[in-house]
Design an enzyme around this catalytic site. Structure first.
Site, short mmCIF file in Angstrom:
data_model
loop_
_atom_site.label_atom_id
_atom_site.label_comp_id
_atom_site.label_asym_id
_atom_site.label_seq_id
_atom_site.Cartn_x
_atom_site.Cartn_y
_atom_site.Cartn_z
CE LYS A 191 -1.98 2.99 2.01
NZ LYS A 191 -1.78 4.42 1.66
N GLY A 244 6.25 4.92 8.64
CA GLY A 244 5.42 6.13 8.62
C GLY A 244 5.44 6.80 9.98
CB SER A 245 3.39 9.49 11.37
OG SER A 245 2.12 8.92 11.21
CB THR A 246 5.05 8.04 16.26
OG1 THR A 246 6.46 7.93 15.99
CG2 THR A 246 4.75 7.44 17.61
N GLY A 249 1.43 4.46 13.39
CA GLY A 249 1.99 3.21 13.91
C GLY A 249 1.20 2.73 15.12
CD GLU A 267 11.89 0.09 10.76
OE1 GLU A 267 12.50 0.94 11.42
OE2 GLU A 267 12.19 -1.11 10.74
CB CYS A 302 12.53 8.58 9.41
SG CYS A 302 13.72 7.56 8.51
CD GLU A 401 9.05 12.77 12.16
OE1 GLU A 401 7.88 12.39 12.25
OE2 GLU A 401 9.97 12.06 11.71
P1 NAD Z 1 1.91 8.52 7.62
O1 NAD Z 1 1.99 7.77 8.89
O2 NAD Z 1 0.95 9.62 7.49
O3 NAD Z 1 1.58 7.52 6.41
C1 NAD Z 1 2.37 6.38 6.16
C2 NAD Z 1 1.52 5.35 5.43
O4 NAD Z 1 0.47 4.93 6.31
C3 NAD Z 1 0.83 5.89 4.17
O5 NAD Z 1 0.82 4.90 3.18
C4 NAD Z 1 -0.58 6.17 4.66
O6 NAD Z 1 -1.56 6.13 3.65
C5 NAD Z 1 -0.78 5.04 5.66
N1 NAD Z 1 -1.82 5.29 6.67
C6 NAD Z 1 -2.21 6.47 7.18
N2 NAD Z 1 -3.23 6.28 8.06
C7 NAD Z 1 -3.47 4.96 8.11
C8 NAD Z 1 -4.39 4.13 8.82
N3 NAD Z 1 -5.28 4.65 9.67
N4 NAD Z 1 -4.35 2.81 8.63
C9 NAD Z 1 -3.46 2.25 7.78
N5 NAD Z 1 -2.57 2.98 7.05
C10 NAD Z 1 -2.58 4.31 7.22
O7 NAD Z 1 3.39 9.00 7.32
P2 NAD Z 1 3.92 9.84 6.08
O8 NAD Z 1 3.46 11.25 6.24
O9 NAD Z 1 3.61 9.14 4.82
O10 NAD Z 1 5.50 9.75 6.29
C11 NAD Z 1 6.18 10.53 7.19
C12 NAD Z 1 6.48 9.77 8.46
O11 NAD Z 1 7.17 8.56 8.15
C13 NAD Z 1 7.39 10.54 9.39
O12 NAD Z 1 6.93 10.46 10.70
C14 NAD Z 1 8.73 9.82 9.23
O13 NAD Z 1 9.59 9.97 10.32
C15 NAD Z 1 8.28 8.42 9.03
N6 NAD Z 1 9.36 7.63 8.39
C16 NAD Z 1 10.03 6.71 9.16
C17 NAD Z 1 11.08 5.97 8.61
C18 NAD Z 1 11.84 4.95 9.43
O14 NAD Z 1 12.53 4.10 8.85
N7 NAD Z 1 11.75 4.97 10.75
C19 NAD Z 1 11.43 6.16 7.27
C20 NAD Z 1 10.71 7.09 6.51
C21 NAD Z 1 9.67 7.81 7.10
#
Ligand code: NAD
Length: 499
Positions: A191, A244-246, A249, A267, A302, A401
């Site tokens: 996804k 993605g975001s905490t 997560g 992550e 990140c 962040e």
């Molecule tokens: P996000 O959490 O908004 O989205 C990440 C993914 O999750 C997207 O595909 C989104 O559509 C999906 N998503 C959102 N809500 C969801 C839900 N309720 N259920 C299931 N899936 C859902 O993050 P973003 O804005 O895309 O990315 C930025 C974040 O990612 C930052 O916090 C960054 O630090 C983190 N990040 C972490 C790493 C790592 O390796 N630790 C690497 C890259 C980015």
């Protein structure tokens, strides 16, 4: 075309691109069952690139069914690892052949400079190759039993893996997830972020061409609250691997608890400290690195080195040097190979970053440079490299962040104070440490609450070492053979023998 392509070459190639905009389910490219689509905007210009199929529950359920059937058929899950290796190497080869196109798709989709996207492609292709090459060198165990029994410890694939990835490194994060998951024999449903779905769909075409069997790799573009949530709540997905975001997560862990207790590898975000001691070797080189650590990829990283902790003895001089380097990192057209920074991913993130900057000023931090939107291309979303000095741990810009090109500088007088400041965060993804004193390096490295510590570099590492966080930065590990372990299950087979 070669790596020495010019700005004009990239513009021409961008004009010639066509986009796959349908979901890849089963072995076919299809519209979403609902017929819904969502717009994909190029943040460098604000113009619409395409409309992509917006998957929801029905599409995800269908994909999960295909994935499960493929897993049970065994054409991939029970294939000899050496054969999986061959298929994945073919995929890597195809990615190599089409790396300019894949890089361009990421740049157009989310605004990162093309030179940076090309670097991502090298990382992504290397990751697929690493996992392909590793999988037929993994052995099980024979337990130390008596002669009347034989205890085997086998490693088996988990089943159906849902990979949910962000937009900041679309192809590289995808490779970090699907590389080990596919190599281990799982069926994978990807996804991609709704802000960067195009390269994932092109990858699906390449996977098809590489001969991955039906249902083994599928792509369901869509929103988090629709397609992502459906994957996370599915009763027949065995594992979620998420970057993605905490905040999201945390939601995913809840969805796992509400459904089938699927494994959840996370992550997540970071607010990484970069510690500069006065004894570091070359203050100017370190200052350039510190600027790159936050301004690379527009700060949408990140592990961005967003908290710069400098020993007060050299702080004023050091910050002056950072400002000089920041000046050379102004955003430009992402299609220009000389641009260091490109566009911010979208209007929402652009506004969010500018709001944080306003808050920083209101909180009393000293704005030393930047702090405003800029417009190398009209209609696009750009923010100047921004440096705040005199930040304290109580300030919001020092804690949260921002995910943009905003650096917060703190001062410290002692090693103890530096460690306390560094660890004063809900995150624990990465930390940097600049010093020539090996005793200090070892002392401080061990005490930093962080998944990785970069000593006299920022963001160093390759496929041989794991990548991931502690605390609210997550619990998973991408890269290295450790990531393969996450996508397989131990099985014990105990045989009674007649000695
Ligand atoms: P996000 O959490 O908004 O989205 C990440 C993914 O999750 C997207 O595909 C989104 O559509 C999906 N998503 C959102 N809500 C969801 C839900 N309720 N259920 C299931 N899936 C859902 O993050 P973003 O804005 O895309 O990315 C930025 C974040 O990612 C930052 O916090 C960054 O630090 C983190 N990040 C972490 C790493 C790592 O390796 N630790 C690497 C890259 C980015």
């Amino acid at each position: 075309m070669t790596a020495s392509m010019t700005h004009a070459d990239w513009q021409r190639l961008a004009g010639e691109l066509t986009y796959e905009t349908r979901a890849f389910i089963g072995q076919r490219f299809v519209e979403a069952a609902s017929g819904q689509r969502f717009p994909v905007i190029n943040p460098a210009t604000g113009e619409q690139l395409a409309e992509v199929a917006s998957c929801d529950n029905a599409d995800v359920e269908l994909a999960v069914r295909h994935a499960r059937e493929a897993f049970e058929r065994g054409g991939w899950s029970r294939l000899a690892p050496g054969k999986r290796r061959q298929a994945m190497l073919r995929l890597a080869e195809l990615m190599e052949t089409h790396k300019h196109e894949l890089a361009l798709l990421d740049t157009l989709d989310m605004g990162k400079p093309i030179s940076s996207s090309l670097g991502d492609m090298a990382g992504a292709i290397g990751c697929i190759r690493y996992n392909a090459e590793t999988i037929d060198k993994v052995y099980g165990e024979v337990a130390p039993t008596g002669e009347d029994s034989l205890g085997l410890v086998l490693r088996e694939p988990l089943g159906v893996v849902g990979s949910i990835v962000p937009w900041n490194f679309p192809m590289m994060m995808t490779a970090w997830k699907i590389g080990p998951a596919l190599a281990a024999g799982n069926s994978v449903i990807l996804k991609p972020s709704e802000k960067s779905p195009l390269s994932a769909l092109r990858l699906a075409q390449l996977a098809q061409e590489a001969g991955l069997p039906e249902g083994v790799f599928q792509v369901v573009p869509g929103f988090g609250h629709t397609a992502g949530k459906a994957l996370a709540l599915s009763m027949d997905v065995d594992c979620l691997s998420f970057t993605g975001s905490t905040g999201v997560g945390k939601q995913l862990m809840q969805y796992a608890g509400q459904s089938n207790l699927k494994r959840v590898y996370l992550e997540c975000g970071g607010k990484s400290p970069n510690l500069v001691f006065a004894d570091c070797k070359d203050l100017d080189a370190v200052a350039r690195n510190a600027a790159e650590a936050i301004f690379h990829n527009q700060g949408e990283v990140c592990i961005a080195g967003s908290r710069l902790l400098v020993e007060n003895r050299v702080r004023d001089e050091f910050v002056e040097r950072v400002l000089v380097h920041a000046e050379t990192m102004q955003p430009g057209d992402p299609l220009d190979p000389d641009s260091f920074m490109g566009a911010i991913v979208d209007e929402v993130q652009h506004k969010r970053i500018l709001d944080y900057i306003r808050q920083g000023v209101e909180e009393g931090a000293r704005l030393r440079t930047g702090g405003q939107a800029v417009s190398p291309i009209a209609g696009g979303y750009y923010v100047a490299p921004t440096v705040f000095d005199g930040v304290t741990p109580q300030m919001i810009i020092g804690r949260e962040e921002i995910f943009g090109p905003v650096l917060s500088v703190f001062g410290f007088d002692s090693e103890e104070e530096a460690i306390a400041l560094a660890n004063d965060s809900e995150y624990g993804l990465a930390a940097g440490l600049w010093s020539q004193d090996i005793d200090r390096i070892m002392r401080v490295s061990r005490r930093l609450h962080s998944g990785q510590v970069f000593v006299n570099n920022w963001a160093g590492g390759d496929m041989t070492v794991p990548f991931g966080g502690v605390k609210q930065s997550g619990n998973g590990r991408d890269k290295s053979h450790h990531s393969l372990e996450e996508y397989s299950e131990l099985k014990t087979v105990w045989m009674s023998l007649n000695p």
